[in-house]
Design a protein around this motif. Structure first.
Motif, PDB file in Angstrom:
ATOM      1  N   GLU A   1     -11.360 -32.805 -18.416  1.00 28.94           N
ATOM      2  CA  GLU A   1      -9.932 -33.059 -18.186  1.00 28.94           C
ATOM      3  C   GLU A   1      -9.700 -33.524 -16.746  1.00 28.94           C
ATOM      4  O   GLU A   1      -8.972 -34.495 -16.501  1.00 28.94           O
TER       5      GLU A   1
ATOM      6  N   GLU B   1      -8.373 -37.364 -15.778  1.00 26.70           N
ATOM      7  CA  GLU B   1      -7.126 -37.566 -15.056  1.00 26.70           C
ATOM      8  C   GLU B   1      -7.384 -38.248 -13.722  1.00 26.70           C
ATOM      9  O   GLU B   1      -6.587 -39.089 -13.278  1.00 26.70           O
TER      10      GLU B   1
ATOM     11  N   ARG C   1      -3.863 -40.770 -17.459  1.00 26.67           N
ATOM     12  CA  ARG C   1      -2.462 -40.409 -17.660  1.00 26.67           C
ATOM     13  C   ARG C   1      -1.502 -41.550 -17.309  1.00 26.67           C
ATOM     14  O   ARG C   1      -0.312 -41.463 -17.625  1.00 26.67           O
TER      15      ARG C   1
ATOM     16  N   TYR D   1      -3.700 -37.156 -26.286  1.00 26.99           N
ATOM     17  CA  TYR D   1      -2.949 -37.902 -25.270  1.00 26.99           C
ATOM     18  C   TYR D   1      -2.155 -38.994 -25.990  1.00 26.99           C
ATOM     19  O   TYR D   1      -2.586 -39.488 -27.034  1.00 26.99           O
TER      20      TYR D   1
END
Length: 308
Positions: free
Chosen positions: A131, A135, A140, A160
């Motif tokens: 994770e 990111e 994101r 996501y």
């Protein structure tokens, strides 16, 4: 001698076909073995050719029935389905990837996200370290909404999305988590997304957990749903066929690409298709691809769907 040779070649595939088409699914080792049914079908063709060359007609007749039975089970996956009635609906692009206990290449996965522009990304074997790397790689930015259930080991899962998500139930059995989320599409549709990852049936005693993980997946009907990820199962496994009968279509089979392997294919291990995108039967499938490696033992899968 020739009679024995022909029967030795024909009998294993005949037994395989009989169990596969019967609907009976014995425990280990059949559950992992049946994933290789497309390869067994190819072997059955060779056994038919051998029986013919040896002029052993009884064995040849059994081999012919075996080839036909396995062909009926396997060949539809290589034949594209007719276009569905939902062709004019909004587009939903789905990408799914198993991260190999979080060790897959986060930068390569982020590159795929930027290139393919999926609306939904489902991840399996999603760890806290994965994770953080994803990111940091910027996942994101194109996919600002997320429901993440990171854990150490193989049990983590995530969804996501490009569009707003609401967290749903975490389906958790035997240490394997399957994250669910409800996506609100700009066109107004609300869809349930499941990041699929039941227990792997790779050893004795894991079949109950594997079966329960697949049986806990929501059936079709009602709210639109997409099930995407590592099913640890192929279309030769009864629980997946039951899901299809309960209102889904396999995106790979719909495009005639259902024999494309997503796991294996190295050394002596033949490749099998255990990663899937199952779309609600009211959706149309417009594309499906098995993508290049990202540093995992699974290859990511991508589907383009059209909503009704």
């Amino acid at each position: 001698m020739r009679t024995w040779m022909s029967w030795i070649a024909v009998t294993p595939f005949a037994v395989w076909a009989a169990v596969r088409v019967s609907g009976f699914e014995p425990d280990w080792p059949w559950v992992p073995m049946v994933a290789f049914t497309p390869h067994a079908a190819a072997g059955a063709v060779l056994s038919l050719a051998l029986a013919g060359l040896l002029r052993r007609w009884a064995a040849g007749a059994v081999a012919l029935v075996t080839v036909l039975a396995l062909g009926v089970a396997v060949l539809p996956r290589a034949l594209p389905e007719p276009a569905g009635a939902a062709a004019g609906g909004a587009t939903l692009r789905v990408l799914a990837a198993n991260l190999l206990v979080g060790t897959a290449d986060a930068a390569e996965l982020a590159r795929l996200v930027r290139s393919l522009r999926p609306d939904v990304l489902t991840l399996q074997e999603f760890t806290p370290a994965a994770e953080r790397r994803l990111e940091a790689a910027g996942v994101r930015e194109p996919l600002p909404y997320a429901v993440t259930r990171a854990t150490e080991g193989v049990g983590g899962s995530a969804v996501y999305a490009r569009h707003p998500l609401a967290a749903g139930e975490l389906i958790k059995l035997g240490g394997f988590g399957q994250a669910t989320a409800v996506l609100t599409h700009p066109g107004g549709a609300r869809l349930e997304i499941v990041s699929v990852h039941p227990c792997a049936p790779k050893r004795m005693g894991r079949q109950p957990c594997w079966l329960a993980g697949l049986e806990r997946l929501p059936r079709g009907g009602g709210r639109l749903r997409v099930l995407a990820g590592d099913f640890n199962a192929t279309l030769d496994h009864r629980p997946v066929r039951e899901l299809l009968a309960a209102g889904y279509r396999d995106a790979a089979a719909a495009m005639g690409r259902g024999l494309s392997p997503t796991w294996g294919g190295w050394g002596p291990v033949p490749g099998v298709a255990i990663d899937h995108v199952l779309a609600d039967g009211r959706m149309a499938v417009r594309d499906f691809r098995v993508l290049g490696p990202i540093g995992s033992d699974h290859r990511p899968v991508y589907a383009e769907l059209r909503l009704p």
